[in-house]
Scaffold this motif. Structure first.
Motif, PDB file in Angstrom:
ATOM      1  N   GLY A  73     -24.458  12.787  28.626  1.00  0.00           N
ATOM      2  CA  GLY A  73     -23.774  12.675  29.897  1.00  0.00           C
ATOM      3  C   GLY A  73     -22.309  12.311  29.804  1.00  0.00           C
ATOM      4  N   ALA A  74     -21.794  11.726  30.891  1.00  0.00           N
ATOM      5  CA  ALA A  74     -20.354  11.592  31.086  1.00  0.00           C
ATOM      6  C   ALA A  74     -19.685  10.676  30.069  1.00  0.00           C
ATOM      7  N   ASN A 210     -26.960  21.983  41.511  1.00  0.00           N
ATOM      8  CA  ASN A 210     -26.055  20.939  41.013  1.00  0.00           C
ATOM      9  C   ASN A 210     -26.621  20.306  39.731  1.00  0.00           C
ATOM     10  N   THR A 212     -26.078  17.641  38.262  1.00  0.00           N
ATOM     11  CA  THR A 212     -26.364  16.212  38.301  1.00  0.00           C
ATOM     12  C   THR A 212     -27.674  15.905  39.010  1.00  0.00           C
ATOM     13  N   ASP A 213     -28.216  16.917  39.762  1.00  0.00           N
ATOM     14  CA  ASP A 213     -29.481  16.674  40.469  1.00  0.00           C
ATOM     15  C   ASP A 213     -30.681  17.217  39.697  1.00  0.00           C
ATOM     16  N   PRO A 222     -28.594   9.905  37.663  1.00  0.00           N
ATOM     17  CA  PRO A 222     -27.516   8.954  37.926  1.00  0.00           C
ATOM     18  C   PRO A 222     -26.901   8.403  36.644  1.00  0.00           C
ATOM     19  N   TRP A 224     -26.713   9.900  33.855  1.00  0.00           N
ATOM     20  CA  TRP A 224     -26.020  10.994  33.184  1.00  0.00           C
ATOM     21  C   TRP A 224     -24.547  11.041  33.596  1.00  0.00           C
ATOM     22  N   SER A 225     -24.263  10.606  34.827  1.00  0.00           N
ATOM     23  CA  SER A 225     -22.888  10.657  35.316  1.00  0.00           C
ATOM     24  C   SER A 225     -22.096   9.399  35.007  1.00  0.00           C
ATOM     25  N   LEU A 226     -22.736   8.399  34.394  1.00  0.00           N
ATOM     26  CA  LEU A 226     -22.045   7.139  34.130  1.00  0.00           C
ATOM     27  C   LEU A 226     -21.255   7.248  32.820  1.00  0.00           C
ATOM     28  N   PRO A 227     -19.920   7.102  32.874  1.00  0.00           N
ATOM     29  CA  PRO A 227     -19.131   7.314  31.653  1.00  0.00           C
ATOM     30  C   PRO A 227     -19.134   6.097  30.733  1.00  0.00           C
ATOM     31  N   LEU A 228     -20.290   5.605  30.361  1.00  0.00           N
ATOM     32  CA  LEU A 228     -20.422   4.432  29.499  1.00  0.00           C
ATOM     33  C   LEU A 228     -21.597   4.640  28.573  1.00  0.00           C
TER      34      LEU A 228
END
Lengths: 507, 122
Positions: A73-74, A210, A212-213, A222, A224-228
């Motif tokens: 992810g991000a 989408n 992300t869904d 959710p 997957w979109s967290l840049p950490l």
């Protein structure tokens, strides 16, 4: 083998032939030793920037990022961001002074700045170490690609790439490589852009689900979109450490630095770097597209070769085969260009500092150096095929950030640097980051804090190297080289000012 | 009407021997020469810091913000979660803008330094 692989085989052969042809065309211009090493310093910013981009965009950028983004992810977006931001730091702190130093390689710079053969020796060892650490995953990636695209055995990729690089480097040196690298930037961009556009069209036709869904592989939506990185405080540390390594490591990569000497002057070096920022920024828009589409279409695909398999999965049919051929050719170009640049940097150091010029002419010892530079990591890649590609590249950045970054930054901006301080700092950074490298090449899972600190060492090894270099230099003020003021004049004043700059070395 | 008389206009003789006075200060490593060079170094280093500061804020601030408020990652603009928009797209023009600013100002500093040093000390 089925008929579907034919376009990919043709693409790989075409890329190899085109690379050799442009290399030979460049050979007609290569006449002196200076041509071999730095293209006699007459390469214009636009061409030089394309060459830097072509050389820099490696297997990790072309194949690795997309797969990592799909799986994790991000937070993996920090890789391309860091690889680009590294050029902003390089531009602001290093580019023009490095060109003006008049040195050809990092060891040359260290010796000219500090007047010490011992600092030079330490730097030479480091260039070879970082170069091999970075070459090794390129050869491995080549093995993976040819295996996935053509069904070839794993050892074929390293051997083919090694041979093409060797012929190319030995025949033309830097000048022909400049044309080859510039060609390969645009080839890589096309190879990623065209299939991406085709796949986005198909995706829109499918109602644009989408990414992300979608449940997809790896992390759930959710997260997957967290840049950490995952794991709370440990994830935050890993992310910061990755940022430090990539932001500061770029300036210390031997194949990046060597390209700056081919600029005509310091001003051109800056402008070249600015164009590089634009070229990289444009290229890095694409891998996340593959990662996101991979989430929709390749739920069971393997992340390592996502870029190669996705066009077939999304488009299908003959079109899919042709697009696969295009990305395969692009990936092959990525291995060729990065390995060529690294081989030149390592070969230059080996030929100057290990073989020496007393026994052979400059060109002969450069060719000998090229053989050693290519064969060692090639053999390693054939012998140890299972070490992660992205990991080894990340570690090369960590080592470069912990050694050459402090040397360059303090050497360019601080009068007080001494040979003793430089050696102490280089060793501290190398031992620190090297421990991390040795640890992570042996084990992959990191759960305890110690393992986390070792697996991504840059966040502590870089400050350690800076602090050691600074404090040991402060403790040995009598060793500050007497030519320091004049050398700083040379580093920081524009070339058209008629000033005394000390002797410039000529090959 | 008379023909206009062509007049040759010349300036005062140039003191060519004194023109490079300040470059000589630098060449001979005098106190003034050292001051000139340190001021150039300081100006360029300050510029580098000014350009890198916004990058530092982004690189240090974004991970911390997402660590403290993970819900930020759920915010969407036109269906795209904010992290993808920022780290996948917006960051690149941002870096290019910073770089362009740096090159412009660094070249200006060098021009000003050249004028300062090459001007005659009268």
């Amino acid at each position: 083998m089925t008929g579907a692989e034919v376009p990919s085989i043709v693409a790989v052969v075409l890329v190899a032939v085109a690379t050799l042809a442009i290399g030979t065309w460049g050979l007609r211009f290569s006449r002196t030793t200076s041509d071999f090493f730095v293209a006699s310093r007459t390469v214009r910013p636009a061409l030089n920037a394309s060459a830097i981009g072509g050389e820099y965009l490696s297997a990790a950028s072309f194949l690795g990022v997309a797969g990592l983004v799909m799986a994790f992810g991000a937070d993996m977006l920090w890789y391309p961001v860091g690889w680009t931001a590294g050029y902003l730091l390089l531009l602001a702190l290093v580019a023009a002074p490095l060109r003006r130093s008049g040195a050809y390689t990092l060891p040359d710079f260290a010796e000219a700045r500090l007047g010490s053969a011992r600092v030079r020796a330490v730097c030479s060892v480091l260039v070879v170490a970082i170069g091999w650490l970075y070459l090794f995953p390129q050869f491995q990636g080549a093995g993976l690609t040819l295996e996935a695209a053509l069904g070839a055995p794993r050892w074929v990729g390293p051997v083919v790439v090694g041979l093409v690089v060797l012929v190319n480097v030995m025949s033309g040196g830097m000048r022909s490589i400049t044309f080859v690298q510039a060609f390969q930037y645009w080839l890589k961009l096309t190879a990623l852009l065209v299939p991406a556009l085709a796949m986005v069209l198909v995706w829109v036709g499918d109602g644009a689900p989408n990414p992300t869904d979608v449940a997809g592989v790896g992390d759930p939506g959710p997260l997957w979109s967290l840049p950490l990185g995952s794991g709370g405080g440990q994830g935050l540390y890993l992310t910061y450490s990755l940022i430090v390594a990539t932001f500061l490591g770029t300036m210390g990569l031997p194949h990046v630095v060597v390209r700056f000497y081919t600029n005509p002057d310091g001003r051109a070096a800056r402008r070249t770097t600015l164009v590089v920022l634009a070229l990289l920024g444009f290229f890095y828009l694409l891998p996340p597209v593959y990662g996101a589409l991979g989430r929709v279409y390749a739920a069971s695909g393997t992340a390592d070769v996502l870029v190669l398999e996705l066009p077939r999965l999304v488009v299908g049919g003959v079109g899919g085969d042709l697009l696969t051929a295009l990305v395969t050719g692009g990936a092959f170009a990525a291995f060729l260009s990065t390995s060529s640049g690294l081989s030149i940097a390592v070969a230059g150091v080996i030929s100057q500092d290990v073989i020496g010029r007393s026994e052979h002419s400059g060109v002969t010892s450069f060719r000998l150096g090229a053989v050693v530079a290519v064969v060692v990591p090639c053999v390693l890649a054939v012998a140890a095929p299972d070490v992660g590609v992205a990991r080894a590249v990340g570690l090369a950045f960590a080592v470069a950030a912990s050694t050459f970054c402090p040397l360059l930054v303090l050497g360019i901006w601080w009068r007080g640097l001494t040979p003793a301080g430089a050696i102490a700092g280089l060793l501290a950074g190398f031992v620190g980051s090297g421990t991390g490298v040795a640890y992570s090449l042996r084990s992959s899972e990191a759960t305890s804090w110690l393992a986390v600190l070792l697996s991504q060492p840059a966040a502590w090894s870089v400050p350690l190297a800076f602090a050691t270099m600074w404090s040991v230099s402060r403790a040995t003020p009598s060793q500050v080289p007497r030519h320091t003021p004049r050398f700083l004049v040379r580093l920081h004043t524009p070339e058209d000012l008629r000033l005394e700059r000390g002797l410039e070395r000529h090959v | 009407m008379n023909e206009p008389v062509r007049v040759r206009v010349t300036g005062p003789p140039r003191h060519t021997t004194r023109r490079r006075a300040r470059t000589r200060e630098i060449d001979e490593e005098t106190a003034l020469g050292a001051v000139l060079i340190s001021s150039l170094l300081r100006t360029q280093l300050r510029l580098a810091m000014m350009v890198l500061l916004p990058l530092l804020v982004v690189a240090a601030g974004l991970p911390l913000a997402f660590h403290l408020w993970p819900a930020l990652a759920g915010i969407r603009l036109l269906g795209v979660p904010v992290p993808w928009l920022v780290l996948g797209v917006l960051v690149y023009p941002f870096l290019l803008l910073l770089g362009w600013q740096y090159v412009r100002r660094a070249e200006r500093h060098e021009r000003e330094f050249a004028e300062l040093v090459e001007i005659a000390d009268r």
